[in-house]
Enzyme design. Structure first.
Site, short mmCIF file in Angstrom:
data_model
loop_
_atom_site.label_atom_id
_atom_site.label_comp_id
_atom_site.label_asym_id
_atom_site.label_seq_id
_atom_site.Cartn_x
_atom_site.Cartn_y
_atom_site.Cartn_z
N ASP A 84 -15.13 42.96 36.47
CA ASP A 84 -16.17 42.87 37.49
C ASP A 84 -17.53 42.58 36.85
OD1 ASP A 84 -14.08 43.61 39.05
OD2 ASP A 84 -15.03 45.36 39.91
N ASP A 126 -12.15 48.69 36.48
CA ASP A 126 -12.22 49.19 37.86
C ASP A 126 -10.92 49.05 38.65
OD1 ASP A 126 -14.79 49.35 36.97
OD2 ASP A 126 -15.69 48.20 38.58
N LYS A 127 -10.47 47.82 38.89
CA LYS A 127 -9.31 47.60 39.76
C LYS A 127 -8.01 47.90 39.04
CE LYS A 127 -12.51 46.32 42.43
NZ LYS A 127 -13.58 46.47 41.43
N CYS A 197 -17.44 50.91 31.62
CA CYS A 197 -18.86 51.12 31.88
C CYS A 197 -19.16 52.60 32.06
CB CYS A 197 -19.27 50.33 33.11
SG CYS A 197 -18.98 48.55 32.93
N GLU A 448 -18.32 42.44 45.22
CA GLU A 448 -19.30 43.52 45.07
C GLU A 448 -20.71 42.96 44.98
OE1 GLU A 448 -16.41 46.65 42.67
OE2 GLU A 448 -18.02 45.63 41.60
N SER A 474 -20.55 47.73 43.81
CA SER A 474 -20.09 48.24 42.53
C SER A 474 -20.44 49.72 42.43
CB SER A 474 -20.78 47.47 41.40
OG SER A 474 -20.71 48.18 40.19
#
Length: 551
Positions: A84, A126-127, A197, A448, A474
């Site tokens: 992302d 993330d995903k 992150c 996002e 996000s």
């Protein structure tokens, strides 16, 4: 009688009619003894092009070594991932959310086609997190998650920085708060190495949720990617998966309704990402647990925000590990009666048993506030409904930006249009910025809006404007923001009918989002509205548009 642990893989390895299967396995250097061992899929989301994922292949090797020490056969395989952070602000973000489903599909495919007996899944970004969990839920074979781990903070001129500092640097440069040289220095120092992150962004949020669900080992969500503790966690993989096989503990034994309530409580206390709503709903669906957006509101009504993490706070996840990690926070919540301690976990023990010997948080810590001194008395994830979002929306309101915003609509039909408006000074104090046609079908892929929120914050408008969208945010987004507006613009939702100058009220106290228009005016605008053309005419995004449901 000895328990059969290879009840899936023996379909290929011990059936005389599967000679070709066995020939190919012998060709991979398996021997006679290996043919009778349980086979463990080690599903990594490794790829080189992202700090979150670049080290996962190494972790997968540590896991394989651990698995094989337990007289099991480790079978490493990979799936895809989308960064992302890299694709943000471009059309590449349309591929982000659908990558979650591709990850789930591909893990399910490999595990089912090859008849593996168990799964150790290693996500990093993330995903990746919900994708791996959805696969575990669908398969319902013994398995668990090892989180790739969080990144260390970057340092610039003695001050900690992170990826959101890099995102906000452009807006700060446009508004004259920093120089171009400082912007360049920021982006070169924000990400010092491997790991997800660092703030309470989506990967760390979902890692917390997975640990609270009981589907990862204690401390998994707070150990850094490059730490000795992360290697030690991988070294425990073999004994953990063997124990799950022997006890026949499967994901659906762990991922219960009460376990999801634990996850929702923890992400609220931690100030987690709005994406948790989408992802936990999908994860619950994979194990047939009934969960709705209204359940998030029920949790928010009685659960405070206690953690002072970025993006709205001071700290990153690595700071938490230094004071006891995620288990120390959960122990505090368990003592307060906020978690279900009787939920089963992948250790084979209950959540309460896992936390029994965990040290308490230090009394003087400034990262996690005490229950009697919360950052916000109720949850930051608020479900808003009204004539702008009849089917609901998700707001992220920490309280620092206030809880009610009234302003006039400044409408954009894409993220790019809004970015151009900020660059040319066409976004003003008092605006309710509307970014539409960015939903699941319209985006497509519900991209996002971190680039717009970062521009707003970087330009110093964070306290003076609100942003609403049928897209997502996000975990790095903050400010007065409302996403997931449904129905989306592509399907003729109210957000498609908004016009510049409309008066909009966002009220996170009473959970409403309304535009000051009569029913007659709304009906008149609706009669003139025409559906837009699909943005994707071929390939995976076209398939996604056809199959995706409302947010």
């Amino acid at each position: 009688m000895k328990k059969v642990l290879n009840k899936y893989s023996r379909r290929l390895t011990e059936d005389k009619s599967q000679g070709a299967s066995q020939a190919m396995l012998y060709g991979t250097e398996m021997n006679d003894a290996d043919m009778h061992k349980p086979q463990i899929g080690i599903g990594s989301v490794w790829y080189e092009g992202n700090t979150c994922n670049m080290h996962l292949n190494q972790l997968a090797q540590f896991v394989k070594d651990s698995v094989e020490k337990e007289n099991l056969k480790g079978m490493r395989f990979n799936t895809i991932g989308v960064s992302d952070g890299i694709s943000m602000g471009t059309d590449g973000m349309s591929y982000s959310l659908q990558s979650r489903d591709l990850i789930a599909d591909s893990i399910e495919t490999v595990m089912s086609a090859h008849w593996y007996d168990g799964l150790v899944s290693i996500p990093g970004c993330d995903k990746n997190m919900p994708g791996c969990m959805m696969a575990l839920g669908r398969l319902n074979r013994p398995g668990f998650v090892i989180y790739g781990g969080t990144i260390q903070a970057g340092v610039m001129r003695g001050k900690p920085i992170d990826i959101v500092t890099a995102f906000q640097s452009y807006g700060a440069c446009l508004s004259g708060q920093i120089t171009e040289q400082e912007r360049q220095e920021t982006i070169k120092k924000a990400c010092p190495g491997a790991g997800a992150c660092g703030g309470m962004y989506t990967a760390n949020t979902m890692a917390c949720a997975i640990e609270a669900l009981g589907m990862s080992l204690p401390f998994s969500s707070s150990t850094s990617a490059t730490s000795v503790e992360k290697v030690q966690e991988c070294d425990k993989a073999g004994e953990t998966i063997k124990n799950l096989l022997e006890l026949d503990i499967k994901p659906r034994d762990i991922m219960t309704r009460k376990a999801f309530e634990n996850a929702m409580v923890l992400i609220t206390v931690m100030g987690g990402s709005t994406n948790a709503v989408l992802h936990l709903l999908a994860m619950a669906s994979s194990v047939d647990v009934d969960l709705s957006i209204d359940d998030f509101q029920e949790i928010a009504n009685k659960t405070p925000v206690l953690a002072d993490f970025k993006p709205s706070g001071k700290y990153v996840k690595a700071n938490l590990h230094a004071i006891g990690g995620t288990p120390a926070v959960m122990k505090m919540l368990l003592k307060a009666g906020m978690l279900h301690g009787d939920c089963l976990t992948v250790t084979g023990k209950t959540l309460a048993e896992n936390l029994e010997n965990v040290a308490d948080l230090p009394e003087d810590n400034t990262i996690i506030h005490k229950l009697d001194n919360p950052i916000k008395k109720t949850g930051h994830l608020q479900i808003l409904k009204g004539n702008v979002a009849p089917e609901g929306s998700v707001a992220k309101i920490t309280g620092k930006e206030g809880e009610i915003f009234e302003g006039v609509a400044n409408v954009f039909d894409s993220e790019e249009e809004m970015v151009a408006a900020v660059e040319t000074g066409k976004v003003k104090k008092g605006d309710v910025i509307v970014i539409r046609y960015e939903g699941p079908k319209g985006g497509p892929g519900m991209p996002e809006m971190l680039k717009p929120t970062s521009l707003i914050m970087g330009a110093g408008l964070g306290q003076d404007v609100a942003l609403i969208t049928d897209g997502r945010f996000s975990g790095g987004s903050h400010g007065f923001i409302v996403g997931h507006i449904t129905p989306e613009a592509y399907e003729g939702g109210m957000i498609a009918l908004l016009e510049n100058g409309d008066k909009i009220t966002i009220d996170a106290i009473n959970n409403v989002i309304n535009v000051d228009l009569s029913d007659q005016e709304i009906a008149q605008r609706k009669s003139k509205w025409r559906a837009s053309k699909q943005k994707a005419s071929r390939g995976t995004l076209k398939k996604y548009i056809k199959t995706v449901s409302s947010a």
